[in-house]
Design a protein around this motif. Structure first.
Motif, PDB file in Angstrom:
ATOM      1  N   PHE A  40       0.532  -1.242   0.353  1.00 43.22           N
ATOM      2  CA  PHE A  40      -0.542  -0.210   0.022  1.00 43.22           C
ATOM      3  C   PHE A  40       0.985   1.362  -0.464  1.00 43.22           C
ATOM      4  N   PHE A  41       2.354   0.847   1.084  1.00 43.38           N
ATOM      5  CA  PHE A  41       2.972   2.066   1.102  1.00 43.38           C
ATOM      6  C   PHE A  41       4.230   2.215  -0.379  1.00 43.38           C
ATOM      7  N   ILE A  42       4.852   1.601  -0.391  1.00 43.64           N
ATOM      8  CA  ILE A  42       5.868   0.886  -1.478  1.00 43.64           C
ATOM      9  C   ILE A  42       5.498   2.162  -2.514  1.00 43.64           C
ATOM     10  N   VAL A  43       4.267   2.405  -2.884  1.00 41.17           N
ATOM     11  CA  VAL A  43       4.182   3.195  -4.441  1.00 41.17           C
ATOM     12  C   VAL A  43       4.656   4.348  -4.000  1.00 41.17           C
ATOM     13  N   ASN A  44       4.356   5.308  -2.740  1.00 36.65           N
ATOM     14  CA  ASN A  44       4.497   6.277  -2.671  1.00 36.65           C
ATOM     15  C   ASN A  44       5.484   7.622  -2.831  1.00 36.65           C
ATOM     16  N   VAL A  45       6.909   6.717  -2.730  1.00 34.47           N
ATOM     17  CA  VAL A  45       7.841   7.305  -3.190  1.00 34.47           C
ATOM     18  C   VAL A  45       8.012   7.063  -5.178  1.00 34.47           C
ATOM     19  N   ALA A  46       7.681   6.113  -5.455  1.00 31.31           N
ATOM     20  CA  ALA A  46       8.093   5.704  -6.846  1.00 31.31           C
ATOM     21  C   ALA A  46       7.264   6.307  -7.937  1.00 31.31           C
ATOM     22  N   LEU A  47       6.179   6.974  -7.543  1.00 27.75           N
ATOM     23  CA  LEU A  47       4.987   7.516  -8.119  1.00 27.75           C
ATOM     24  C   LEU A  47       5.740   8.577  -9.327  1.00 27.75           C
ATOM     25  N   PRO A  48       6.260   9.231  -8.636  1.00 29.63           N
ATOM     26  CA  PRO A  48       6.798  10.619  -9.704  1.00 29.63           C
ATOM     27  C   PRO A  48       7.671   9.986 -10.746  1.00 29.63           C
ATOM     28  N   THR A  49       8.524   8.683 -10.615  1.00 30.11           N
ATOM     29  CA  THR A  49       9.249   7.979 -11.560  1.00 30.11           C
ATOM     30  C   THR A  49       7.871   7.222 -12.799  1.00 30.11           C
ATOM     31  N   ILE A  50       7.070   6.699 -12.235  1.00 31.19           N
ATOM     32  CA  ILE A  50       6.018   5.696 -12.298  1.00 31.19           C
ATOM     33  C   ILE A  50       5.792   6.759 -13.918  1.00 31.19           C
ATOM     34  N   GLY A  51       5.435   7.849 -13.324  1.00 31.89           N
ATOM     35  CA  GLY A  51       4.631   8.838 -14.018  1.00 31.89           C
ATOM     36  C   GLY A  51       5.554   9.293 -15.110  1.00 31.89           C
ATOM     37  N   ALA A  52       7.105   9.644 -14.869  1.00 25.62           N
ATOM     38  CA  ALA A  52       7.829  10.056 -16.251  1.00 25.62           C
ATOM     39  C   ALA A  52       8.017   8.611 -17.501  1.00 25.62           C
ATOM     40  N   ASP A  53       7.404   7.274 -16.508  1.00 22.70           N
ATOM     41  CA  ASP A  53       8.003   6.285 -17.371  1.00 22.70           C
ATOM     42  C   ASP A  53       6.632   6.226 -18.539  1.00 22.70           C
ATOM     43  N   LEU A  54       5.974   6.573 -17.603  1.00 23.62           N
ATOM     44  CA  LEU A  54       4.855   5.875 -18.216  1.00 23.62           C
ATOM     45  C   LEU A  54       4.081   7.000 -18.809  1.00 23.62           C
ATOM     46  N   SER A  55       4.028   8.132 -19.280  1.00 21.67           N
ATOM     47  CA  SER A  55       3.521   8.779 -19.071  1.00 21.67           C
ATOM     48  C   SER A  55       2.272   9.434 -18.439  1.00 21.67           C
ATOM     49  N   ALA A  56       2.212   8.833 -17.447  1.00 22.71           N
ATOM     50  CA  ALA A  56       1.092   9.039 -16.814  1.00 22.71           C
ATOM     51  C   ALA A  56       0.541  10.252 -16.044  1.00 22.71           C
ATOM     52  N   GLY A  57      -0.742  10.563 -16.290  1.00 19.77           N
ATOM     53  CA  GLY A  57      -1.153  12.298 -15.358  1.00 19.77           C
ATOM     54  C   GLY A  57      -1.157  12.148 -13.995  1.00 19.77           C
ATOM     55  N   GLU A  58      -1.408  12.627 -13.284  1.00 18.30           N
ATOM     56  CA  GLU A  58      -1.529  12.598 -11.655  1.00 18.30           C
ATOM     57  C   GLU A  58      -3.281  12.174 -11.344  1.00 18.30           C
ATOM     58  N   ALA A  59      -3.923  12.084 -12.693  1.00 18.16           N
ATOM     59  CA  ALA A  59      -5.491  11.429 -11.994  1.00 18.16           C
ATOM     60  C   ALA A  59      -5.442   9.879 -12.428  1.00 18.16           C
ATOM     61  N   VAL A  60      -4.780   8.975 -13.316  1.00 18.68           N
ATOM     62  CA  VAL A  60      -4.001   8.281 -13.327  1.00 18.68           C
ATOM     63  C   VAL A  60      -2.924   7.390 -11.912  1.00 18.68           C
ATOM     64  N   LEU A  61      -2.438   8.385 -11.553  1.00 19.52           N
ATOM     65  CA  LEU A  61      -1.408   7.712 -10.698  1.00 19.52           C
ATOM     66  C   LEU A  61      -1.753   7.558  -9.257  1.00 19.52           C
ATOM     67  N   GLU A  62      -3.067   8.611  -9.357  1.00 21.77           N
ATOM     68  CA  GLU A  62      -3.807   8.540  -8.074  1.00 21.77           C
ATOM     69  C   GLU A  62      -4.708   7.172  -7.810  1.00 21.77           C
ATOM     70  N   LEU A  63      -5.172   6.622  -8.773  1.00 23.23           N
ATOM     71  CA  LEU A  63      -5.791   5.612  -9.278  1.00 23.23           C
ATOM     72  C   LEU A  63      -4.691   4.257  -8.701  1.00 23.23           C
ATOM     73  N   VAL A  64      -3.874   3.825  -9.243  1.00 22.61           N
ATOM     74  CA  VAL A  64      -2.320   3.674  -9.155  1.00 22.61           C
ATOM     75  C   VAL A  64      -2.660   3.087  -7.509  1.00 22.61           C
ATOM     76  N   VAL A  65      -2.795   3.605  -6.633  1.00 20.67           N
ATOM     77  CA  VAL A  65      -2.392   3.960  -5.540  1.00 20.67           C
ATOM     78  C   VAL A  65      -4.442   3.664  -4.606  1.00 20.67           C
ATOM     79  N   ALA A  66      -5.083   4.160  -5.411  1.00 12.43           N
ATOM     80  CA  ALA A  66      -6.555   3.627  -4.767  1.00 12.43           C
ATOM     81  C   ALA A  66      -6.455   2.649  -4.952  1.00 12.43           C
ATOM     82  N   GLY A  67      -6.663   2.495  -6.802  1.00  6.94           N
ATOM     83  CA  GLY A  67      -7.575   1.308  -6.892  1.00  6.94           C
ATOM     84  C   GLY A  67      -6.874   0.130  -6.313  1.00  6.94           C
ATOM     85  N   TYR A  68      -5.931  -0.484  -5.777  1.00 10.39           N
ATOM     86  CA  TYR A  68      -5.316  -1.279  -4.571  1.00 10.39           C
ATOM     87  C   TYR A  68      -5.840  -1.217  -3.721  1.00 10.39           C
TER      88      TYR A  68
END
Length: 477
Positions: A40-68
């Motif tokens: 649940f918490f491991i992605v918090n510091v990885a989100l900026p890198t995930i967003g840059a690598d997958l060209s993901a916007g803020e709403a999608v990144l929040e779903l990476v946390v919230a969907g889980y």
């Protein structure tokens, strides 16, 4: 109470001779408890890198946390019921295997939406695995052994939440074999393989002697209640608060009322609903759950906000941002070890003391953010993080142990599912509320003032936790 129990090799136990959960078995189920919380918490510091690598916007990144988190919360009570019905060891093994496969899918996701889908599936698999941990402990331990096991469970839960964020930063920066952020998910695969091997050998099978069929109306209405609350709160700000978010929030009280009415009717009819209202007649469970809500909201909200602030505001890398919370983790672990002795001597009076210490630690971190910004890191946060870690260690393990202390063994799966659902929903709600507050305030106030304001709001939640803790039963059964 009669409990049908089998163990490998298969054998039938008796109420007078329940199987003992040995040290290796306890280690294995605690490993299973740690995995979902770490993730649940491991992605918090990885989100900026995930967003840059997958060209993901803020709403999608929040779903990476919230969907889980939402999938996890929605299905937890159902997972506990299925364990009572089909066998807790069986569900634990199946859930752990699915968790490993979905972690692999997360690590190999080719795009952002594939990652979101894999995270939802990962949350569902965690919901099958985690309730079996508490139910197995309840069914296979008694007296001092159960008290020790529950204290270790509480310590594992708290430490996993902090360690997840630290581990995430280390793995992203290490870039093992060029995997980058993907390693935060792929690391689960070997751990799961070890866990499956140990569980097959050391975890006994238990199930309820009088299992009830799955409560389909209750399952549907509980899912509707959680979804109508958490999804709009999580996605509303990034999506610009469209009409559907307000309609969803308006539907929440009606879904919750319908869920309660259906469950109460089933309870009065002598059936076992998904969440039996009669379970809340247990004072220790009811008051403990009430305290878990503000504690978990504040904990997860703080972890999310501090990760964003340290990386995007203070300019720290993922390792430095993760390690800034290392003092909190170390002190939490040390004080958790002393927890059982303190509870034996002082009872639940250690909980308000813990709330007071957490409040002092939060004030110290708020002052550090105010005075040192943007030079905020390990050194500046160390005093406050250490004091807050001590305070949290005197609260979470004790309250988790208290909640299930008087739940009958035949309702172990239901009780464990209710407790973990409350905790997980509150963790997701913390990211949705305190995270949204912080991100909404940042454009107008600047990141420092937004961080300070959010920490002060959390301080109010800590004060509420302290007040609620005064109403806990003085002793733990």
């Amino acid at each position: 109470m009669t409990e049908t129990i089998t163990s490998r090799p298969v054998r039938t136990g008796t109420p007078d001779a329940p199987p003992a959960l040995g040290g290796l078995g306890l280690f294995t189920v605690l490993l299973g408890a740690a995995l979902p919380l770490v993730d649940f918490f491991i992605v918090n510091v990885a989100l900026p890198t995930i967003g840059a690598d997958l060209s993901a916007g803020e709403a999608v990144l929040e779903l990476v946390v919230a969907g889980y988190g939402v999938a996890y919360a929605v299905l937890l009570v159902l997972g506990g019921r299925l364990g009572d019905l089909l066998g807790r060891r069986r569900l634990f093994l199946g859930g752990m295997a699915a968790f490993g496969l979905t972690s692999l899918a997360c690590g190999l996701a080719p795009d952002a939406w594939s990652l979101v889908a894999a995270r939802v599936a990962q949350g569902a698999s965690a919901a099958a695995m985690l309730p079996q941990v508490l139910a197995t402990i309840q069914a296979t331990t008694t007296g001092p052994r159960r008290a020790k096991a529950m204290s270790l469970y509480g310590a594992t839960a708290g430490l996993s939440m902090v360690a997840g964020q630290i581990l995430g930063g280390v793995l992203v920066a290490a870039d093992i074999a060029g995997t980058g952020w993907r390693s935060v998910f792929l690391v689960n695969v070997p751990v799961v393989l070890v866990g499956l091997f140990l569980a097959a050998r050391a975890v006994p099978e238990t199930r309820s002697a009088r299992p009830e069929p799955v409560d389909l109306p209750g399952t549907f209405l509980l899912a509707a209640s959680i979804l109508t609350l958490l999804v709009p709160l999580t996605e509303g700000r990034a999506a610009g608060w469209p009409l559907w978010t307000w309609l969803s929030l308006a539907a929440f009280p009606f879904a919750a009322a319908a869920f309660y009415a259906v469950e109460r009717r089933a309870d009065r009819a002598g059936r076992t609903p998904l969440v039996p209202p009669s379970l809340f007649a247990i004072v220790s469970l009811r008051r403990g759950l009430l305290l878990i809500v503000p504690f978990s909201i504040g904990f997860s909200g703080f972890m999310f906000v501090i990760a964003v602030a340290l990386q995007q505001g203070a300019g720290l890398g993922p390792v430095a941002a993760g390690l800034a919370l290392a003092p909190l983790a170390v002190v939490f672990f040390l004080f958790s070890l002393a927890g059982p002795r303190l509870v034996a001597r002082y009872g639940t009076r250690v909980v308000p003391v813990g709330a007071a210490l957490q409040g002092v630690g939060l004030v110290l971190m708020t002052l550090a953010a105010w005075r040192s910004w943007p030079d905020l890191g390990l050194v500046e946060l160390l005093p406050g993080a250490a004091v807050a870690g001590a305070g949290q260690a005197l609260q979470l393990p004790v309250v988790l142990r208290l909640v299930l202390s008087e739940v009958p063994p035949e309702r172990a799966g239901v009780g464990g599912g209710v407790m973990v659902t409350t905790q997980q929903s509150s963790l997701a709600l913390g990211v949705a509320t305190l995270g949204t507050l912080f991100l909404s305030l940042t454009p107008g106030m600047g990141m420092r003032d937004a961080l300070v304001t959010t920490l002060l709001v959390q301080l109010a939640g800590v004060a509420l936790t302290g007040l609620l803790s005064l109403r806990l039963p003085r002793t733990i059964a």
